[in-house]
Write a protein that holds these residues in place. Structure first.
Motif, mmCIF file in Angstrom:
data_model
loop_
_atom_site.group_PDB
_atom_site.id
_atom_site.type_symbol
_atom_site.label_atom_id
_atom_site.label_comp_id
_atom_site.label_asym_id
_atom_site.label_seq_id
_atom_site.Cartn_x
_atom_site.Cartn_y
_atom_site.Cartn_z
ATOM 1 N N ILE A 467 -5.542 -10.979 2.978
ATOM 2 C CA ILE A 467 -4.690 -9.795 2.858
ATOM 3 C C ILE A 467 -3.487 -10.157 2.001
ATOM 4 C CG2 ILE A 467 -3.273 -8.118 4.094
ATOM 5 C CD1 ILE A 467 -5.091 -8.541 6.519
ATOM 6 N N LEU A 468 -3.139 -9.286 1.074
ATOM 7 C CA LEU A 468 -1.957 -9.456 0.226
ATOM 8 C C LEU A 468 -1.053 -8.240 0.413
ATOM 9 C CD1 LEU A 468 -3.728 -10.785 -2.988
ATOM 10 C CD2 LEU A 468 -1.967 -12.026 -1.729
ATOM 11 N N SER A 469 0.146 -8.471 0.944
ATOM 12 C CA SER A 469 1.096 -7.367 1.148
ATOM 13 C C SER A 469 2.188 -7.441 0.093
ATOM 14 C CB SER A 469 1.697 -7.424 2.546
ATOM 15 O OG SER A 469 2.338 -8.669 2.776
ATOM 16 N N TYR A 470 2.823 -6.295 -0.169
ATOM 17 C CA TYR A 470 3.824 -6.205 -1.233
ATOM 18 C C TYR A 470 4.895 -5.197 -0.857
ATOM 19 C CZ TYR A 470 1.707 -1.733 -2.372
ATOM 20 O OH TYR A 470 1.253 -0.433 -2.306
ATOM 21 N N GLN A 471 6.033 -5.321 -1.533
ATOM 22 C CA GLN A 471 7.110 -4.346 -1.396
ATOM 23 C C GLN A 471 7.810 -4.211 -2.733
ATOM 24 O OE1 GLN A 471 9.886 -4.944 1.818
ATOM 25 N NE2 GLN A 471 11.488 -3.738 0.820
ATOM 26 N N LYS A 494 -2.811 1.121 -5.846
ATOM 27 C CA LYS A 494 -2.133 1.989 -4.895
ATOM 28 C C LYS A 494 -1.259 2.965 -5.689
ATOM 29 C CE LYS A 494 -3.213 -0.489 -1.098
ATOM 30 N NZ LYS A 494 -3.941 0.023 0.104
ATOM 31 N N GLN A 499 5.186 0.313 -0.801
ATOM 32 C CA GLN A 499 5.045 -0.743 0.198
ATOM 33 C C GLN A 499 3.664 -0.621 0.817
ATOM 34 O OE1 GLN A 499 8.185 -0.876 3.076
ATOM 35 N NE2 GLN A 499 7.358 -2.619 4.182
ATOM 36 N N GLY A 500 2.980 -1.748 0.971
ATOM 37 C CA GLY A 500 1.649 -1.688 1.536
ATOM 38 C C GLY A 500 0.959 -3.032 1.459
ATOM 39 N N ALA A 501 -0.366 -2.993 1.591
ATOM 40 C CA ALA A 501 -1.145 -4.230 1.585
ATOM 41 C C ALA A 501 -2.510 -3.969 0.975
ATOM 42 C CB ALA A 501 -1.287 -4.779 3.000
ATOM 43 N N THR A 503 -6.233 -5.218 1.304
ATOM 44 C CA THR A 503 -7.052 -5.909 2.301
ATOM 45 C C THR A 503 -8.412 -6.276 1.736
ATOM 46 O OG1 THR A 503 -7.872 -3.793 3.157
ATOM 47 C CG2 THR A 503 -5.893 -4.707 4.193
ATOM 48 N N GLU A 552 -3.159 -14.358 5.163
ATOM 49 C CA GLU A 552 -2.372 -13.149 4.918
ATOM 50 C C GLU A 552 -1.110 -13.577 4.181
ATOM 51 O OE1 GLU A 552 -0.317 -9.343 7.219
ATOM 52 O OE2 GLU A 552 -1.720 -10.665 8.279
ATOM 53 N N GLU A 554 2.280 -12.610 1.648
ATOM 54 C CA GLU A 554 3.219 -11.566 1.251
ATOM 55 C C GLU A 554 3.838 -11.927 -0.097
ATOM 56 O OE1 GLU A 554 7.301 -9.365 2.867
ATOM 57 O OE2 GLU A 554 6.095 -10.642 4.192
#
Length: 563
Positions: A467-471, A494, A499-501, A503, A552, A554
Motif C-alpha cells: 500500500i502506498l499512501s499520499y497527501q 486518483k 489524500q488517499g492510498a 492499494t 505499507e 507513506e
C-alpha cells in the motif's frame, strides 16, 4: 670518410623533414576516441567589439577544423541576406563578406554545429560571436532552464528561441531572431538581445534547421509575450511532443475491403451522421496509426451514402467534412482478424471478473453461450448472467461476470463431494479459474470467426502486494494524482483526491506525479501553441520510493505552490 658519413646523415634528415611537411595529416590508429571539441583561441572581431567596419571575420582554433556545413548551419542575426565566402586553412577560417554591414547594428553569428574537428567531427560548442557596427552593443540576456514535461528531467540540446512578437508567426517556416542550445543540466542563455517584444519557444531541433516540426519534435512555450527591456532570468520551460499542425482530410475513397477517410495527422476521436438515411447502421474503426477511419461494407448501402464526418485531434481541433461512402470490388486480401483478451494469462484477480476483448475489425456478433468458466476440461460452468458493453466503433467489448472466489470455491467443492470420483479435480484448482471463449464466439463485420481462447487467472493474494499512501497540500483541490513507476509510466490514478492510498500495488519503485486540472474538466489538458493556450501544470516527485510485498509506505507530504 668521416665527412662523407656526416653529409649523408644530414641529407637523410633533410629528406625526412621535407617528406613529413608534405604528407597529409593522417588520423592515428588505435587509442581512445577523440571526444573533445575544437576550442576557439582567437577571433577577429572578438565578441563585444564595437564600431567594427571591416568585411572579414577570422577564427583560430586549437586544432585542424572542418567547416563543410558552414553555409547550412551559420545563423546571422538580425536575419539578412549577407553573402559571404569562407576560406579554410588548417585551424583557421576566414569569412569574407561581399557587402559592408549596416550601421549601428549588433550582429550575432551563431555557428551552431558548423565547425568541427577533422577527426571525429566533434562540433565546437556554443560558438557565438557578437559585435556592433555602432558605438554600443545590445546586451540584454534571457536565461532559464528546459525540462521534459512528464518527467521534469533536464533536457540537453533543446533550442531556446526568441522571435519578434507578431500575430502572424509561423514556427514551421519562421526562424528565430535569437536562440541558444541548452546544456547537459537543461540551462540556456540567450545573449546580445535588442530591446523589444518577443515570443519564447523551446523545441527539439532534430534536423538543425531551426524550424519547429511538431509532428516529431517536442516543444514548449511561454503563452505571453516578453517585453524585454532588462535582463530576464530563471525562466522555466517544459517540452512535450504534440502535433500542432492544422488537421485536414487528405482523401476519402474505397480502399480494399472498406472505405477509408485519411487525415494528415493522428486523430483522437470521430463521429458521423448520415443525413440522407439516419436509419442505416455503419461499422467503422480507427486505423492502428490513428490517421484514418475505415468504414466497412453494409448491405444497406447499394450505391453511395452521404456522410458528414467530424474528427478531433490531440489539440481538440475539430474538422467536419462531407464525403460519399461507396464500395468497389477489390483483389486485395482482407486483413487477418486479430483478437486480444485482457487481463493476460496468469494474471492475479480479485472478486470481480472483468474481461476486455479488443479486435482490429468491428465486431458484428458475440455469442455469450460459447463462454465458459472451468477448472479443467471436464469441470465447466456456464455463468448465470453476464453484462456486455461495446465501445463506439465496436472494436472493444467489456464483459462483466458476477463472480467471487468464494462462490467459485463453493461450486467446485459441491462438485467434488457429489461426484463418485473426487480425484478428478486437483485441489490447487481452487486458487485458479480458467476463462474459456470457444471458437466462433466473436464474428467480425467481414464474417471472420475468432479462434478459441483460454486464460488462466489466479487468486489475488494481498500479502504479495503493498500500500502506498499520499497527501498533497495544494491551494486548488482540482488535481489528478498519478502513481508512476521508475519508468514514469502511470500505474493508477486518483481524480480530485488530494489524500488517499493506492492499494494492491506490486513490489517496485514508485513516485507521484500531480497534474493540475485548472479548468475542472476532470482531465489534464496539454497546451496549444497555435492559440497560446498554456499547458496545465505538472509536478513530479524528485525521488522514487521502494515498495516491498506486504509493506505499507507513506510518501512524504507534497506541497504545491500557488499558481
Amino acid at each position: 670518410m668521416r665527412l662523407t658519413s656526416i653529409l649523408f646523415l644530414i641529407s637523410v634528415i633533410y629528406i625526412l623533414a621535407a617528406t613529413s611537411r608534405c604528407a597529409n595529416p593522417i588520423n592515428p590508429s588505435g587509442g581512445p576516441r577523440d571526444t573533445i571539441p575544437p576550442t576557439l583561441m582567437e577571433a577577429t572581431p572578438s565578441t563585444g567589439t564595437i564600431l567594427y567596419q571591416e568585411q572579414t571575420m577570422t577564427l583560430t582554433f586549437d586544432e585542424f577544423i572542418n567547416a563543410d556545413k558552414l553555409r547550412q548551419d551559420l545563423i546571422i542575426t538580425p536575419q539578412n541576406d549577407i553573402q559571404y565566402k569562407p576560406l579554410l586553412k588548417k585551424n583557421r577560417i576566414t569569412i569574407e563578406f561581399e557587402e559592408p554591414f549596416q550601421d549601428s547594428i549588433t550582429y550575432t553569428f551563431n555557428f551552431f554545429n558548423s565547425i568541427t574537428d577533422i577527426t571525429e567531427k566533434n562540433p565546437a560548442k556554443n560558438l557565438v560571436i557578437a559585435f556592433s557596427t555602432g558605438p554600443y552593443i545590445d546586451s540584454l540576456v534571457v536565461t532559464g532552464s528546459i525540462a521534459d514535461l512528464l518527467t521534469q528531467k533536464p533536457q540537453e540540446s533543446i533550442i531556446a528561441a526568441l522571435y519578434p512578437w507578431s500575430d502572424t508567426l509561423d514556427y514551421s517556416t519562421d526562424k528565430p531572431m535569437y536562440f541558444a542550445s541548452s546544456d547537459e543540466k537543461g540551462n540556456f542563455k540567450i545573449s546580445y538581445i535588442k530591446t523589444g517584444n518577443y515570443k519564447l519557444l523551446a523545441f527539439q531541433d532534430d534536423n538543425n534547421n531551426l524550424l519547429l516540426e511538431s509532428q516529431t519534435e517536442a516543444h514548449g512555450f511561454l503563452p505571453d509575450s516578453i517585453p524585454l527591456t532588462v535582463a530576464i532570468d530563471s525562466i522555466n520551460l517544459t517540452t512535450f511532443l504534440l502535433d500542432i499542425r492544422p488537421l485536414s482530410l487528405l482523401s476519402a475513397r474505397p480502399f480494399g475491403a472498406y472505405f477509408q477517410a485519411r487525415y494528415n495527422k493522428p486523430i483522437n476521436s470521430y463521429s458521423y451522421i448520415t443525413p440522407t438515411d439516419s436509419l442505416i447502421q455503419l461499422y467503422s474503426r480507427m486505423s492502428d496509426d490513428q490517421e484514418s477511419i475505415q468504414f466497412y461494407p453494409n448491405e444497406q448501402v447499394s450505391d453511395s451514402l452521404q456522410l458528414i464526418v467530424s474528427a478531433t485531434d490531440t489539440t481538440q481541433t475539430t474538422v467536419i467534412d462531407t464525403m460519399y461512402l461507396r464500395y468497389t470490388k477489390s483483389t486485395l486480401r482482407s486483413e487477418d482478424f486479430l483478437v486480444n483478451l485482457q487481463p493476460g494469462n496468469e494474471a492475479s484477480i480479485q472478486d470481480q471478473l472483468t474481461i476486455n476483448i479488443t479486435a482490429n475489425k468491428p465486431i458484428k456478433t458475440f455469442r455469450q453461450d460459447l463462454l465458459l468458466l472451468q477448472a479443467d476440461t471436464v469441470l465447466q460452468l456456464t455463468p448465470d448472467s453476464i453484462t456486455t458493453a461495446f465501445n463506439f466503433d465496436r472494436t472493444s467489448l467489456d464483459i462483466e461476470i458476477p463472480w467471487t472466489w468464494q462462490s467459485w470455491k463453493d461450486s467446485l467443492e459441491t462438485i467434488l463431494y457429489t461426484e463418485e470420483d473426487s480425484t478428478q479435480i486437483n485441489p490447487s484448482f481452487l486458487q485458479q479459474v480458467q476463462f474459456l471463449l470457444d471458437t466462433g464466439a466473436i464474428v467480425s463485420i467481414t464474417n471472420d470467426s475468432s479462434i478459441a481462447f483460454v486464460r488462466t487467472y489466479r487468486e489475488f493474494v494481498p500479502t504479495e502486494t503493498g500500500i502506498l499512501s499520499y497527501q498533497v497540500n495544494a491551494p486548488n483541490p482540482n488535481a489528478i494524482v498519478e502513481l508512476i513507476d521508475d519508468k514514469y509510466e502511470t500505474i493508477a490514478t486518483k481524480i480530485h483526491q488530494l489524500q488517499g492510498a493506492f492499494t494492491n500495488v506490486p513490489p517496485g519503485k514508485y513516485g507521484i506525479r500531480i497534474l493540475l486540472d485548472t479548468n475542472q474538466n476532470q482531465k489534464w489538458d496539454v497546451g496549444n501553441l497555435n492559440i497560446d493556450q498554456p499547458t496545465e501544470p505538472i509536478f513530479v516527485m524528485d525521488e522514487f520510493t521502494e515498495l516491498r510485498a506486504n509493506w505499507e509506505v507513506e510518501f512524504p507530504p507534497i506541497t504545491l505552490p500557488n499558481m
